[in-house]
Design a protein around this motif. Structure first.
Motif, PDB file in Angstrom:
ATOM      1  N   GLU A 143      -5.887  -4.502   4.525  1.00 57.89           N
ATOM      2  CA  GLU A 143      -4.698  -3.702   4.236  1.00 57.89           C
ATOM      3  C   GLU A 143      -3.464  -4.340   4.848  1.00 57.89           C
ATOM      4  O   GLU A 143      -3.551  -5.264   5.639  1.00 57.89           O
ATOM      5  CB  GLU A 143      -4.856  -2.280   4.764  1.00 57.89           C
ATOM      6  CG  GLU A 143      -4.953  -2.203   6.271  1.00 57.89           C
ATOM      7  CD  GLU A 143      -5.274  -0.804   6.785  1.00 57.89           C
ATOM      8  OE1 GLU A 143      -5.694   0.048   5.995  1.00 57.89           O
ATOM      9  OE2 GLU A 143      -5.091  -0.582   7.980  1.00 57.89           O
ATOM     10  N   VAL A 144      -2.327  -3.790   4.463  1.00 54.13           N
ATOM     11  CA  VAL A 144      -1.057  -4.211   5.046  1.00 54.13           C
ATOM     12  C   VAL A 144      -0.875  -3.430   6.338  1.00 54.13           C
ATOM     13  O   VAL A 144      -0.954  -2.203   6.344  1.00 54.13           O
ATOM     14  CB  VAL A 144       0.107  -3.925   4.068  1.00 54.13           C
ATOM     15  CG1 VAL A 144       1.438  -4.277   4.701  1.00 54.13           C
ATOM     16  CG2 VAL A 144      -0.087  -4.677   2.761  1.00 54.13           C
ATOM     17  N   LEU A 145      -0.629  -4.111   7.427  1.00 55.10           N
ATOM     18  CA  LEU A 145      -0.510  -3.454   8.719  1.00 55.10           C
ATOM     19  C   LEU A 145       0.888  -2.892   8.952  1.00 55.10           C
ATOM     20  O   LEU A 145       1.071  -2.008   9.774  1.00 55.10           O
ATOM     21  CB  LEU A 145      -0.903  -4.420   9.844  1.00 55.10           C
ATOM     22  CG  LEU A 145      -2.324  -4.979   9.715  1.00 55.10           C
ATOM     23  CD1 LEU A 145      -2.614  -5.980  10.820  1.00 55.10           C
ATOM     24  CD2 LEU A 145      -3.357  -3.882   9.698  1.00 55.10           C
ATOM     25  N   THR A 146       1.866  -3.416   8.227  1.00 52.58           N
ATOM     26  CA  THR A 146       3.232  -2.869   8.276  1.00 52.58           C
ATOM     27  C   THR A 146       3.506  -2.197   6.931  1.00 52.58           C
ATOM     28  O   THR A 146       4.481  -2.490   6.253  1.00 52.58           O
ATOM     29  CB  THR A 146       4.264  -3.981   8.554  1.00 52.58           C
ATOM     30  OG1 THR A 146       4.090  -5.022   7.587  1.00 52.58           O
ATOM     31  CG2 THR A 146       4.153  -4.524   9.959  1.00 52.58           C
ATOM     32  N   GLU A 147       2.629  -1.270   6.565  1.00 52.87           N
ATOM     33  CA  GLU A 147       2.673  -0.681   5.224  1.00 52.87           C
ATOM     34  C   GLU A 147       3.943   0.110   4.952  1.00 52.87           C
ATOM     35  O   GLU A 147       4.464   0.072   3.837  1.00 52.87           O
ATOM     36  CB  GLU A 147       1.437   0.165   4.962  1.00 52.87           C
ATOM     37  CG  GLU A 147       1.298   1.353   5.882  1.00 52.87           C
ATOM     38  CD  GLU A 147      -0.026   2.057   5.706  1.00 52.87           C
ATOM     39  OE1 GLU A 147      -0.017   3.145   5.133  1.00 52.87           O
ATOM     40  OE2 GLU A 147      -1.051   1.502   6.123  1.00 52.87           O
TER      41      GLU A 147
ATOM     42  N   THR B 256      -1.476   4.493   1.859  1.00 60.72           N
ATOM     43  CA  THR B 256      -1.950   3.344   2.603  1.00 60.72           C
ATOM     44  C   THR B 256      -1.940   2.156   1.663  1.00 60.72           C
ATOM     45  O   THR B 256      -2.363   2.267   0.518  1.00 60.72           O
ATOM     46  CB  THR B 256      -3.383   3.592   3.112  1.00 60.72           C
ATOM     47  OG1 THR B 256      -3.310   4.483   4.214  1.00 60.72           O
ATOM     48  CG2 THR B 256      -4.053   2.333   3.543  1.00 60.72           C
ATOM     49  N   LEU B 257      -1.438   1.058   2.111  1.00 60.69           N
ATOM     50  CA  LEU B 257      -1.426  -0.134   1.281  1.00 60.69           C
ATOM     51  C   LEU B 257      -2.680  -0.956   1.551  1.00 60.69           C
ATOM     52  O   LEU B 257      -2.640  -2.020   2.153  1.00 60.69           O
ATOM     53  CB  LEU B 257      -0.164  -0.960   1.543  1.00 60.69           C
ATOM     54  CG  LEU B 257       1.086  -0.470   0.855  1.00 60.69           C
ATOM     55  CD1 LEU B 257       2.281  -1.340   1.196  1.00 60.69           C
ATOM     56  CD2 LEU B 257       0.910  -0.420  -0.649  1.00 60.69           C
ATOM     57  N   SER B 258      -3.795  -0.409   1.111  1.00 59.60           N
ATOM     58  CA  SER B 258      -5.052  -1.135   1.198  1.00 59.60           C
ATOM     59  C   SER B 258      -5.027  -2.214   0.121  1.00 59.60           C
ATOM     60  O   SER B 258      -4.156  -2.233  -0.747  1.00 59.60           O
ATOM     61  CB  SER B 258      -6.224  -0.186   0.947  1.00 59.60           C
ATOM     62  OG  SER B 258      -6.161   0.311  -0.384  1.00 59.60           O
TER      63      SER B 258
END
Length: 129
Positions: A14-18, A55-57
């Motif tokens: 995922e993006v951690l800075t979503e 969530t930007l998974s």
């Protein structure tokens, strides 16, 4: 929007800075009219609840709208171009025991970091293709 570092942080899943990436994509993919309307309605605060629930998974990234995917794809290509070598060159160096052992400990660690970064970026390219 992007924060102090001026970069987004991507992980394997995922993006951690979503929040930053979501907002940036949203704004950059708006038409001028949509942006004006969004700004006039103080949309920046209205979306906070929506942003918290998303969530930007990797799966979510693959379902982004085409303009957002294109923007991400082009951004990743630009990032990859900033490296002096490509993923295959890093992999070849990692697999060449003799050449790898000639590197200093610091160079070996840097190689592993670059290789991991490039693999994540290539994964993102596949997700937004």
């Amino acid at each position: 929007m992007v924060g102090e570092e001026g970069a987004f942080v991507l992980g394997w899943d995922e993006v951690l800075t979503e929040e930053e990436l979501s907002m940036t994509l949203k704004v950059l993919c708006m038409s001028e009219e949509e942006f004006k309307e969004y700004k006039e309605q103080d949309g920046w605060e209205d979306d906070s609840e929506e942003e918290e629930n998303s969530t930007l998974s990797n799966e979510a990234l693959s379902r982004l709208k085409s303009p957002c995917k294109k923007l991400l794809y082009d951004s990743v290509l630009l990032t990859l171009e900033s490296y002096r070598s490509d993923l295959k060159a890093e992999q070849d160096l990692l697999n060449n025991k003799e050449a790898y052992e000639k590197l200093s400990r610091r160079e070996q660690q840097a190689l592993h970091v670059r290789y991991g970064q490039k693999r994540i970026l290539h994964q993102l390219l596949e997700l937004v293709r």
